[in-house]
Design a protein around this motif. Structure first.
Motif, mmCIF file in Angstrom:
data_model
loop_
_atom_site.group_PDB
_atom_site.id
_atom_site.type_symbol
_atom_site.label_atom_id
_atom_site.label_comp_id
_atom_site.label_asym_id
_atom_site.label_seq_id
_atom_site.Cartn_x
_atom_site.Cartn_y
_atom_site.Cartn_z
ATOM 1 N N UNK A 275 0.761 -1.196 0.082
ATOM 2 C CA UNK A 275 0.174 -0.144 -0.139
ATOM 3 C C UNK A 275 1.007 1.230 -0.074
ATOM 4 N N UNK A 276 0.207 2.450 0.098
ATOM 5 C CA UNK A 276 1.086 3.747 0.099
ATOM 6 C C UNK A 276 1.819 3.713 1.490
ATOM 7 N N UNK A 277 1.385 3.206 2.604
ATOM 8 C CA UNK A 277 1.885 3.400 3.857
ATOM 9 C C UNK A 277 3.343 2.310 3.728
ATOM 10 N N UNK A 278 2.809 1.045 3.068
ATOM 11 C CA UNK A 278 3.944 0.112 3.068
ATOM 12 C C UNK A 278 4.018 -0.488 1.739
ATOM 13 N N UNK A 279 5.067 -0.029 0.850
ATOM 14 C CA UNK A 279 5.150 -0.309 -0.482
ATOM 15 C C UNK A 279 5.117 -1.777 -0.682
ATOM 16 N N UNK A 280 5.831 -2.426 0.133
ATOM 17 C CA UNK A 280 6.147 -3.942 -0.094
ATOM 18 C C UNK A 280 5.183 -4.775 1.065
ATOM 19 N N UNK A 281 4.325 -4.112 1.535
ATOM 20 C CA UNK A 281 3.430 -4.698 2.623
ATOM 21 C C UNK A 281 4.244 -4.955 3.984
ATOM 22 N N UNK A 282 3.708 -5.977 4.886
ATOM 23 C CA UNK A 282 4.459 -6.157 6.114
ATOM 24 C C UNK A 282 4.338 -7.565 6.249
ATOM 25 N N UNK A 283 5.062 -7.921 7.191
ATOM 26 C CA UNK A 283 5.280 -9.435 7.816
ATOM 27 C C UNK A 283 4.367 -9.762 8.840
#
Length: 267
Positions: free
Chosen positions: A44-52
């Motif tokens: 997303x815009x906040x986390x370009x590669x997502x989170x784990x």
């Protein structure tokens, strides 16, 4: 098209180098900061590669992981080059019995796949980044020894070396000044190609849990961390996997281009 591929490979490796030496320029999040409320968020815009699974930013971990993943591969390749140069060059000028012993040991190591040798070595030494580098070095060095020996035996009877000897240059001085640089040039081309293989081997060992330990960011370790949730959160494994793949391909492309150029000059 070929030139464009070389430029793309070079630019990507420059990006990896920037990530290794100045990761904060490419990622603003802390790669070790956990937030269970933000766990398994898609890109997303906040986390370009997502989170784990722990809510850590995947982009930050991929960027900060470049230093360890690429660094281990570079260190192992450099150690293999230096060791191969020393052992192979000495084997090329050593007495026949010593040369035979060194080559038989080298042939034994060459009989096994590099990754298997590295796996056995790191299993004996124990897990950790330093031990992985040593293991990959031992697995890769036989190829450098063989090439260094062949080049040494060829160059030591070359015309320019014989001319130096006729002019009064001592045997060892002629060896150091006229043979070693030529051998080093050939090994450097091999090392450029071998960097990709070393990075891939190091990532493979980390994937098996034999490299750096959590929570340190490392591409192979990240790849393993997301395998159990691949269907639910593909981004955890896909992005570090892409980083490994693109780095190996880029290093191989540049290495093969350099080898073709060197062979063209030699011809």
């Amino acid at each position: 098209m070929k030139a464009a591929g070389l430029w793309i490979a070079g630019l990507y490796l420059a990006l990896v180098a920037l990530a290794a030496f100045a990761p904060d320029l490419l990622a603003t999040h802390d790669p070790l900061q956990t937030d269970v409320r933000a766990a398994l968020q898609p890109p997303s815009g906040a986390h370009l590669f997502g989170t784990d699974q722990s809510g850590r930013d995947v982009l930050a971990r991929v960027v900060h992981g470049a230093a360890r993943s690429a660094g281990i591969g570079l260190l192992a390749t450099a150690l293999a080059l230096v060791t191969g140069l020393a052992v192979g060059a000495l084997s090329g000028i050593a007495p026949r019995w010593a040369d035979a012993v060194l080559m038989r040991v080298t042939d034994i190591l060459l009989a096994f796949p590099e990754f298997l040798v590295a796996l056995i070595v790191v299993a004996v030494l124990g897990p950790g980044g330093a031990n992985v580098a040593i293991a990959v070095t031992i697995a890769a060095v036989p190829v450098y020894i063989r090439l260094a020996r062949t080049q040494t035996r060829t160059l030591r009877v070359a015309e320019h070396v014989e001319a130096a000897r006729i002019l009064g240059v001592g045997r060892m001085r002629a060896f150091v000044r006229h043979v070693v640089p030529g051998v080093l040039g050939s090994l450097s081309v091999l090392a450029t190609i071998g960097i990709g293989s070393a990075i891939l081997a190091a990532a493979g060992l980390s994937f098996l849990g034999l490299g750096p330990a959590e929570p340190q960011p490392e591409w192979g370790l990240m790849l393993a961390g997301g395998r159990n949730v691949l269907g639910q959160a593909w981004w955890i494994s896909v992005f570090p996997g892409l980083a490994i793949t693109l780095t190996v391909i880029s290093a191989t492309v540049l290495g093969r281009a350099l080898r073709a150029r060197m062979e063209g000059r030699a011809a």
